[in-house]
Design a protein around this motif. Structure first.
Motif, PDB file in Angstrom:
ATOM      1  N   PRO A 153     -11.733 -11.757   8.712  1.00 45.30           N
ATOM      2  CA  PRO A 153     -11.579 -11.786   7.256  1.00 45.30           C
ATOM      3  C   PRO A 153     -10.330 -11.031   6.811  1.00 45.30           C
ATOM      4  O   PRO A 153      -9.741 -10.274   7.592  1.00 45.30           O
ATOM      5  CB  PRO A 153     -12.842 -11.082   6.752  1.00 45.30           C
ATOM      6  CG  PRO A 153     -13.272 -10.212   7.888  1.00 45.30           C
ATOM      7  CD  PRO A 153     -12.843 -10.903   9.147  1.00 45.30           C
ATOM      8  N   SER A 154      -9.962 -11.242   5.584  1.00 46.06           N
ATOM      9  CA  SER A 154      -8.799 -10.572   5.015  1.00 46.06           C
ATOM     10  C   SER A 154      -8.928  -9.056   5.169  1.00 46.06           C
ATOM     11  O   SER A 154      -9.992  -8.488   4.935  1.00 46.06           O
ATOM     12  CB  SER A 154      -8.720 -10.951   3.517  1.00 46.06           C
ATOM     13  OG  SER A 154      -7.598 -10.336   2.976  1.00 46.06           O
ATOM     14  N   GLY A 155      -7.859  -8.430   5.643  1.00 40.94           N
ATOM     15  CA  GLY A 155      -7.849  -6.972   5.736  1.00 40.94           C
ATOM     16  C   GLY A 155      -8.385  -6.422   7.051  1.00 40.94           C
ATOM     17  O   GLY A 155      -8.442  -5.208   7.234  1.00 40.94           O
ATOM     18  N   CYS A 156      -8.752  -7.286   8.011  1.00 46.34           N
ATOM     19  CA  CYS A 156      -9.361  -6.780   9.256  1.00 46.34           C
ATOM     20  C   CYS A 156      -8.314  -6.270  10.248  1.00 46.34           C
ATOM     21  O   CYS A 156      -8.659  -5.722  11.281  1.00 46.34           O
ATOM     22  CB  CYS A 156     -10.227  -7.846   9.912  1.00 46.34           C
ATOM     23  SG  CYS A 156      -9.261  -9.186  10.644  1.00 46.34           S
TER      24      CYS A 156
HETATM   25  P1  ATP Z   1      -4.826 -10.703   5.536  1.00 46.24           P
HETATM   26  O1  ATP Z   1      -5.350 -11.993   6.084  1.00 46.24           O
HETATM   27  O2  ATP Z   1      -5.301 -10.419   4.163  1.00 46.24           O
HETATM   28  O3  ATP Z   1      -3.361 -10.491   5.748  1.00 46.24           O
HETATM   29  P2  ATP Z   1      -5.240  -9.044   7.833  1.00 46.24           P
HETATM   30  O4  ATP Z   1      -6.487  -9.098   8.629  1.00 46.24           O
HETATM   31  O5  ATP Z   1      -4.058  -9.701   8.384  1.00 46.24           O
HETATM   32  O6  ATP Z   1      -5.547  -9.567   6.395  1.00 46.24           O
HETATM   33  P3  ATP Z   1      -3.641  -6.705   7.683  1.00 46.24           P
HETATM   34  O7  ATP Z   1      -2.598  -7.354   6.872  1.00 46.24           O
HETATM   35  O8  ATP Z   1      -3.363  -6.439   9.098  1.00 46.24           O
HETATM   36  O9  ATP Z   1      -4.989  -7.522   7.575  1.00 46.24           O
HETATM   37  O10 ATP Z   1      -4.056  -5.360   6.953  1.00 46.24           O
HETATM   38  C1  ATP Z   1      -5.063  -4.482   7.479  1.00 46.24           C
HETATM   39  C2  ATP Z   1      -5.214  -3.285   6.558  1.00 46.24           C
HETATM   40  O11 ATP Z   1      -4.011  -2.505   6.618  1.00 46.24           O
HETATM   41  C3  ATP Z   1      -5.395  -3.636   5.098  1.00 46.24           C
HETATM   42  O12 ATP Z   1      -6.343  -2.771   4.551  1.00 46.24           O
HETATM   43  C4  ATP Z   1      -4.025  -3.409   4.494  1.00 46.24           C
HETATM   44  O13 ATP Z   1      -4.149  -3.054   3.151  1.00 46.24           O
HETATM   45  C5  ATP Z   1      -3.474  -2.287   5.338  1.00 46.24           C
HETATM   46  N1  ATP Z   1      -2.006  -2.324   5.435  1.00 46.24           N
HETATM   47  C6  ATP Z   1      -1.268  -3.305   5.993  1.00 46.24           C
HETATM   48  N2  ATP Z   1       0.046  -3.008   5.958  1.00 46.24           N
HETATM   49  C7  ATP Z   1       0.146  -1.809   5.343  1.00 46.24           C
HETATM   50  C8  ATP Z   1       1.254  -0.951   4.986  1.00 46.24           C
HETATM   51  N3  ATP Z   1       2.519  -1.274   5.283  1.00 46.24           N
HETATM   52  N4  ATP Z   1       0.962   0.209   4.373  1.00 46.24           N
HETATM   53  C9  ATP Z   1      -0.320   0.561   4.108  1.00 46.24           C
HETATM   54  N5  ATP Z   1      -1.386  -0.196   4.401  1.00 46.24           N
HETATM   55  C10 ATP Z   1      -1.173  -1.361   5.006  1.00 46.24           C
END
Ligand code: ATP
Length: 349
Positions: free
Chosen positions: A37-40
């Motif tokens: 999911p988003s944010g994982c």
């Molecule tokens: P999505 O599909 O929404 O991109 P994801 O699974 O790819 O989700 P990531 O983008 O890897 O998730 O983000 C994981 C967590 O890290 C999230 O809570 C995001 O807010 C945080 N995060 C990502 N990049 C940064 C950053 N540069 N600074 C601070 N927090 C970050």
């Protein structure tokens, strides 16, 4: 050693630990999806492999080489992003040749490689166009050609299909898979779409709150989910709390009806699960367990009808195929459902 190895990878942003002890080994030519999911944390893992993000700790090796301290352009990776990241002021051919020009490839070699790439993605005649003259699907194919042109060892795809409409998404994912197999290029594909991951991957890593919950083939992930999260995230599942009558012989009840699993169960209580497509309306041949219930919902989806029934207080969703001559049961109808104890999953706590 595997072609690409990720060991004890960790990433924190301030106090926020977004990737936790992530381990993965990928063989040469494998197509791996990071699904969650988003944010994982899946994009963060991909960006650390690409070199756009520095790990807090842990190791990444590509073809035996420690790459953690290498810049993205020293890692032999090609990347495609979700949004069409083509250079708007360059033609398609110039976009595809961009990486080659930067690394000093001779002009003639660039030209022949660009032609090769454009024919690989099925757009041999569009080299002179500008990105704004292309459809979304064509732009993503050009982005793929641009990523592949320098012949990287690893292809990284960050939700490359999510901005496209449903039909294009399916045809382009098949095309990506075909190109990946033709080139035999090791690929990591990030997606939150389980159907996409199931259809395209050799293996899937299901991620949840920064952790790899399960790594397995699509068949394994779908049929033997290792955690409750994987069971709930991949596909639709009826989760059923069952009272265990005989743990050793695997005797339990669902909605009051006895079910003999023939496999050991935990003592006391167990969570069982059944996919909607393994449950039949009525007594079906080959199904050894019959449950009595009442229809509470009917959802016509076209080729299949998703029905919901109350079975002794337990909500069970199941599918029946559309048959134009046989209208589906209506809410309130008393029905029998049948299933095979063999198809029931025992969900680990
Ligand atoms: P999505 O599909 O929404 O991109 P994801 O699974 O790819 O989700 P990531 O983008 O890897 O998730 O983000 C994981 C967590 O890290 C999230 O809570 C995001 O807010 C945080 N995060 C990502 N990049 C940064 C950053 N540069 N600074 C601070 N927090 C970050």
């Amino acid at each position: 050693m595997s072609f690409l190895t990720i060991e004890h990878l960790e990433k924190s942003f301030g106090p926020n630990r977004v990737v936790k002890d992530f381990n993965l080994t990928i063989e040469k030519g494998e197509f791996i999806s990071l699904l969650g999911p988003s944010g994982c944390g899946k994009t963060t893992v991909l960006r650390m492999v690409a070199g756009f993000e520095t790990p807090t700790s842990g190791a990444i090796h590509i073809d035996g080489k420690d790459v953690v301290r290498l810049r993205p352009n020293q890692r032999s990776i090609g990347m495609v992003f979700q949004a069409y990241a083509l250079f708007p002021n360059l033609t398609v051919a110039q976009n595809v040749g961009f990486g080659l020009k930067v690394n000093g490839t001779a002009r003639q070699e660039i030209q022949s490689r660009v032609e090769e790439m454009l024919s690989l993605i099925g757009l041999p005649d569009l080299g002179a166009r500008y990105p704004f003259q292309l459809s979304g699907g064509q732009q993503q194919r050009v982005a793929l050609a641009r990523a592949l042109a320098p012949r990287p060892q690893v292809l990284l795809l960050d939700e490359p299909l999510s901005a496209l409409d449903a039909k294009i998404r399916v045809s382009l994912r098949e095309e990506i898979r075909a190109i990946q197999q033709k080139l035999g290029i090791t690929t990591i594909f990030v997606t939150h779409d389980q159907e996409e991951a199931l259809s395209i991957s050799d293996r899937i890593v299901v991620m949840h709150q920064g952790i790899a919950d399960q790594v397995g083939t699509p068949f394994e992930i779908y049929n033997n989910p290792a955690t409750r999260f994987v069971a709930g995230f991949v596909g639709t599942l009826n989760l059923m709390e069952a009272k265990v009558i005989d743990a050793e012989k695997g005797v339990t009840t669902i909605g009051g009806a006895p079910v003999i699993l023939g496999r050991p169960l935990p003592k006391g209580k167990a969570t069982l699960a059944a996919r909607p497509e393994t449950i039949r309306l009525g007594r079906a041949p080959g199904k050894d367990t019959v449950l009595a219930g009442k229809i509470t919902g009917v959802n016509f989806l076209g080729s299949v009808i998703r029905l919901r029934a109350d079975v002794g207080g337990q909500v069970i969703d199941f599918d029946t195929f559309n048959a134009p001559g046989v209208p589906p049961p209506t809410p309130g109808t008393e029905v029998e459902l049948s299933l095979s104890a063999r198809d029931l999953l025992v969900i680990p706590e």
